[in-house]
Design a protein around this motif. Structure first.
Motif, PDB file in Angstrom:
ATOM      1  N   CYS A 267       0.843  -1.197   0.000  1.00 34.37           N
ATOM      2  CA  CYS A 267       0.000   0.000   0.000  1.00 34.37           C
ATOM      3  C   CYS A 267       0.875   1.243   0.000  1.00 34.37           C
ATOM      4  N   VAL A 268       0.419   2.269  -0.694  1.00 27.94           N
ATOM      5  CA  VAL A 268       1.090   3.569  -0.714  1.00 27.94           C
ATOM      6  C   VAL A 268       0.118   4.606  -0.174  1.00 27.94           C
ATOM      7  N   ILE A 269       0.513   5.259   0.911  1.00 26.99           N
ATOM      8  CA  ILE A 269      -0.305   6.301   1.534  1.00 26.99           C
ATOM      9  C   ILE A 269       0.419   7.625   1.362  1.00 26.99           C
ATOM     10  N   VAL A 270      -0.259   8.606   0.796  1.00 23.05           N
ATOM     11  CA  VAL A 270       0.344   9.929   0.623  1.00 23.05           C
ATOM     12  C   VAL A 270      -0.439  10.960   1.423  1.00 23.05           C
ATOM     13  N   ALA A 271       0.237  11.574   2.369  1.00 18.00           N
ATOM     14  CA  ALA A 271      -0.345  12.663   3.150  1.00 18.00           C
ATOM     15  C   ALA A 271      -0.015  13.971   2.454  1.00 18.00           C
ATOM     16  N   THR A 272      -1.028  14.736   2.131  1.00 16.51           N
ATOM     17  CA  THR A 272      -0.809  16.038   1.504  1.00 16.51           C
ATOM     18  C   THR A 272      -1.979  16.964   1.793  1.00 16.51           C
ATOM     19  N   THR A 273      -1.648  18.204   2.021  1.00 16.08           N
ATOM     20  CA  THR A 273      -2.656  19.234   2.266  1.00 16.08           C
ATOM     21  C   THR A 273      -2.834  20.126   1.049  1.00 16.08           C
ATOM     22  N   THR A 274      -1.863  20.111   0.156  1.00 21.43           N
ATOM     23  CA  THR A 274      -1.764  21.135  -0.878  1.00 21.43           C
ATOM     24  C   THR A 274      -2.039  20.645  -2.284  1.00 21.43           C
ATOM     25  N   ASN A 275      -2.396  19.378  -2.462  1.00 20.41           N
ATOM     26  CA  ASN A 275      -2.751  18.912  -3.798  1.00 20.41           C
ATOM     27  C   ASN A 275      -4.113  19.481  -4.170  1.00 20.41           C
ATOM     28  N   LEU A 276      -4.150  20.316  -5.191  1.00 19.27           N
ATOM     29  CA  LEU A 276      -5.376  21.029  -5.537  1.00 19.27           C
ATOM     30  C   LEU A 276      -6.244  20.264  -6.525  1.00 19.27           C
ATOM     31  N   VAL A 277      -5.779  19.107  -6.952  1.00 18.02           N
ATOM     32  CA  VAL A 277      -6.558  18.253  -7.852  1.00 18.02           C
ATOM     33  C   VAL A 277      -6.889  16.974  -7.093  1.00 18.02           C
ATOM     34  N   SER A 278      -8.152  16.739  -6.825  1.00 18.78           N
ATOM     35  CA  SER A 278      -8.532  15.615  -5.974  1.00 18.78           C
ATOM     36  C   SER A 278      -8.422  14.266  -6.675  1.00 18.78           C
ATOM     37  N   LEU A 279      -8.440  14.259  -8.003  1.00 19.89           N
ATOM     38  CA  LEU A 279      -8.246  13.006  -8.709  1.00 19.89           C
ATOM     39  C   LEU A 279      -7.549  13.261 -10.044  1.00 19.89           C
ATOM     40  N   PRO A 280      -6.674  12.321 -10.457  1.00 19.94           N
ATOM     41  CA  PRO A 280      -6.318  11.113  -9.726  1.00 19.94           C
ATOM     42  C   PRO A 280      -5.493  11.438  -8.484  1.00 19.94           C
ATOM     43  N   ALA A 281      -5.491  10.540  -7.519  1.00 26.94           N
ATOM     44  CA  ALA A 281      -4.743  10.738  -6.286  1.00 26.94           C
ATOM     45  C   ALA A 281      -3.247  10.787  -6.569  1.00 26.94           C
ATOM     46  N   VAL A 282      -2.524  11.603  -5.805  1.00 28.17           N
ATOM     47  CA  VAL A 282      -1.074  11.688  -5.942  1.00 28.17           C
ATOM     48  C   VAL A 282      -0.436  10.326  -5.687  1.00 28.17           C
ATOM     49  N   SER A 283      -1.025   9.568  -4.784  1.00 27.44           N
ATOM     50  CA  SER A 283      -0.473   8.263  -4.420  1.00 27.44           C
ATOM     51  C   SER A 283      -0.387   7.318  -5.612  1.00 27.44           C
ATOM     52  N   VAL A 284      -1.340   7.423  -6.550  1.00 31.92           N
ATOM     53  CA  VAL A 284      -1.329   6.562  -7.725  1.00 31.92           C
ATOM     54  C   VAL A 284      -0.089   6.841  -8.572  1.00 31.92           C
ATOM     55  N   GLU A 285       0.189   8.119  -8.815  1.00 29.23           N
ATOM     56  CA  GLU A 285       1.344   8.474  -9.641  1.00 29.23           C
ATOM     57  C   GLU A 285       2.649   8.118  -8.943  1.00 29.23           C
ATOM     58  N   ILE A 286       2.722   8.361  -7.637  1.00 26.57           N
ATOM     59  CA  ILE A 286       3.950   8.028  -6.908  1.00 26.57           C
ATOM     60  C   ILE A 286       4.202   6.524  -6.944  1.00 26.57           C
ATOM     61  N   ALA A 287       3.152   5.738  -6.734  1.00 24.30           N
ATOM     62  CA  ALA A 287       3.296   4.281  -6.791  1.00 24.30           C
ATOM     63  C   ALA A 287       3.827   3.849  -8.153  1.00 24.30           C
ATOM     64  N   GLY A 288       3.308   4.447  -9.209  1.00 26.34           N
ATOM     65  CA  GLY A 288       3.771   4.115 -10.546  1.00 26.34           C
ATOM     66  C   GLY A 288       5.205   4.524 -10.787  1.00 26.34           C
ATOM     67  N   ARG A 289       5.584   5.694 -10.303  1.00 18.36           N
ATOM     68  CA  ARG A 289       6.942   6.190 -10.509  1.00 18.36           C
ATOM     69  C   ARG A 289       7.987   5.327  -9.801  1.00 18.36           C
ATOM     70  N   VAL A 290       7.641   4.780  -8.640  1.00 23.01           N
ATOM     71  CA  VAL A 290       8.633   3.997  -7.883  1.00 23.01           C
ATOM     72  C   VAL A 290       8.543   2.505  -8.173  1.00 23.01           C
ATOM     73  N   GLY A 291       7.578   2.101  -8.980  1.00 19.85           N
ATOM     74  CA  GLY A 291       7.463   0.696  -9.333  1.00 19.85           C
ATOM     75  C   GLY A 291       6.669  -0.150  -8.363  1.00 19.85           C
ATOM     76  N   ALA A 292       5.861   0.491  -7.517  1.00 12.83           N
ATOM     77  CA  ALA A 292       5.028  -0.253  -6.561  1.00 12.83           C
ATOM     78  C   ALA A 292       3.709  -0.620  -7.230  1.00 12.83           C
ATOM     79  N   VAL A 293       3.806  -1.443  -8.278  1.00 12.31           N
ATOM     80  CA  VAL A 293       2.649  -1.722  -9.131  1.00 12.31           C
ATOM     81  C   VAL A 293       1.661  -2.695  -8.494  1.00 12.31           C
ATOM     82  N   ASN A 294       2.040  -3.333  -7.392  1.00  8.03           N
ATOM     83  CA  ASN A 294       1.131  -4.256  -6.708  1.00  8.03           C
ATOM     84  C   ASN A 294       0.399  -3.598  -5.546  1.00  8.03           C
ATOM     85  N   ALA A 295       0.636  -2.313  -5.344  1.00 11.06           N
ATOM     86  CA  ALA A 295       0.128  -1.633  -4.153  1.00 11.06           C
ATOM     87  C   ALA A 295      -1.240  -1.003  -4.361  1.00 11.06           C
ATOM     88  N   GLY A 296      -2.045  -1.061  -3.320  1.00  6.25           N
ATOM     89  CA  GLY A 296      -3.200  -0.197  -3.245  1.00  6.25           C
ATOM     90  C   GLY A 296      -2.714   1.192  -2.861  1.00  6.25           C
TER      91      GLY A 296
END
Length: 333
Positions: free
Chosen positions: A85-114
């Motif tokens: 699982c990838v959990i991203v805490a952020t107060t300042t992301n002004l776009v609610s979707l897609p979640a930042v966590s999805v892109e970060i998971a993809g960038r680091v190769g965590a392709v099996n993560a929720g």
């Protein structure tokens, strides 16, 4: 009928790697004073800050968060495919979707993560660690990546004397994994709705500043109100967290509070009665207030600078808009 878990032996969570990303642009107090009616000495005395980092348009939440996460993953020694699982805490992301966590998971190769984002303001990292620890203890995930990523400068009026000198940008991350011994104490968290107006984001769009996501609302803070609340409320929260973990101040090796203001940290150290030998995070001096990124950034700095060491017992504490708050005792990686 639901099947009971076949896992018999108890297991716990522990932080096994941390990483941070600090934007390339360094801004000192003299530059801040060009926009506000203040002096370098006043800023340093008021906050402890000497300089901070401002993100460029290219240094998005995902770019900074992934860079911090890659360092944390490397330090943990695991394969990104092992992250559940990838959990991203952020107060300042002004776009609610897609979640930042999805892109970060993809960038680091965590392709099996929720993945999911959470917003608990400056307490967000502690909320994420608490949630990740529960996942690991329950067996729902073996490894969880928790990231705090913020671009606070997108929301700050550079002429606002209350907060323009405080807030900055950056990202910090931690990988949590299973442990035979407790490595993360129970999280003590909550929110004080009586303080809703202490830190707010305006509903009107600011026309003086544009983030990579478009025009941004403006953040406002009653600094004195937050200061008074923090030094009164967070001492009892800290004691609850230590009690829940079965430790006292004499057992602590490090204190890593949200880097809100060095004056707040100093008062908390005094009120908690921390022994002089306890290392106290002071990352705000060179990083400013980075909201949910501040605790992992400070943790990384303490470990790399030698202020704290692997296996040390640290008290984490976060508090921010809401006002939300959280604290837990952890063993450093």
């Amino acid at each position: 009928m639901l099947r009971a878990s076949c896992r018999q032996e108890p297991r716990f969570g522990r932080i096994i790697g941390v990483g941070g990303y600090r934007p390339q642009r360094v801004v000192d107090n003299s530059e801040i004073c060009r926009s506000i009616d203040s002096t370098e000495e006043w800023i340093e005395t008021r906050s402890g800050i000497l300089r901070r980092h401002f993100a460029t348009p290219e240094e998005t939440h995902a770019v900074m968060g992934a860079a911090a996460a890659e360092k944390a993953i490397a330090a943990s020694g695991i394969d990104p495919l092992e992250i559940g699982c990838v959990i991203v805490a952020t107060t300042t992301n002004l776009v609610s979707l897609p979640a930042v966590s999805v892109e970060i998971a993809g960038r680091v190769g965590a392709v099996n993560a929720g993945t999911f984002d959470l917003n608990a303001a400056c307490a967000g990292f502690c909320y994420g660690v608490g949630s990740a620890s529960a996942m690991i203890r329950s067996g729902e995930a073996d490894h969880v990546l928790v990231v705090g990523a913020e671009r606070l400068t997108d929301l700050v009026d550079p002429t606002d004397r209350q907060i323009a000198f405080l807030l900055a940008d950056g990202a910090g991350a931690a990988v949590l994994g299973p442990s035979e011994e407790p490595g993360i104490g129970p999280v003590v968290w909550g929110a004080d709705a009586d303080q809703l107006e202490a830190v707010v984001m305006t509903r009107s769009w600011g026309d003086y500043r544009h983030s990579p996501q478009g025009p941004a609302p403006v953040m406002k803070m009653d600094g004195r109100r937050v200061f008074r609340w923090a030094v009164e409320a967070m001492v009892s929260t800290a004691h609850e967290a230590m009690s829940a973990a079965g430790v006292t101040v004499d057992d602590l090796d490090a204190f890593i509070p949200h880097q809100a203001n060095m004056r707040i940290t100093e008062v908390l150290v005094h009120e908690l009665g921390l022994p002089a030998r306890v290392a106290v995070a002071d990352d705000i001096i060179t990083a400013g207030n980075t909201s949910s990124a501040s605790i992992p950034l400070a943790m990384e700095h303490m470990l790399t600078s030698g202020q704290a060491g692997s296996g040390d017992i640290a008290l984490l504490m976060g508090f921010g808009a809401g006002l939300t708050y959280a604290a837990q005792v952890v063993r450093l990686p």
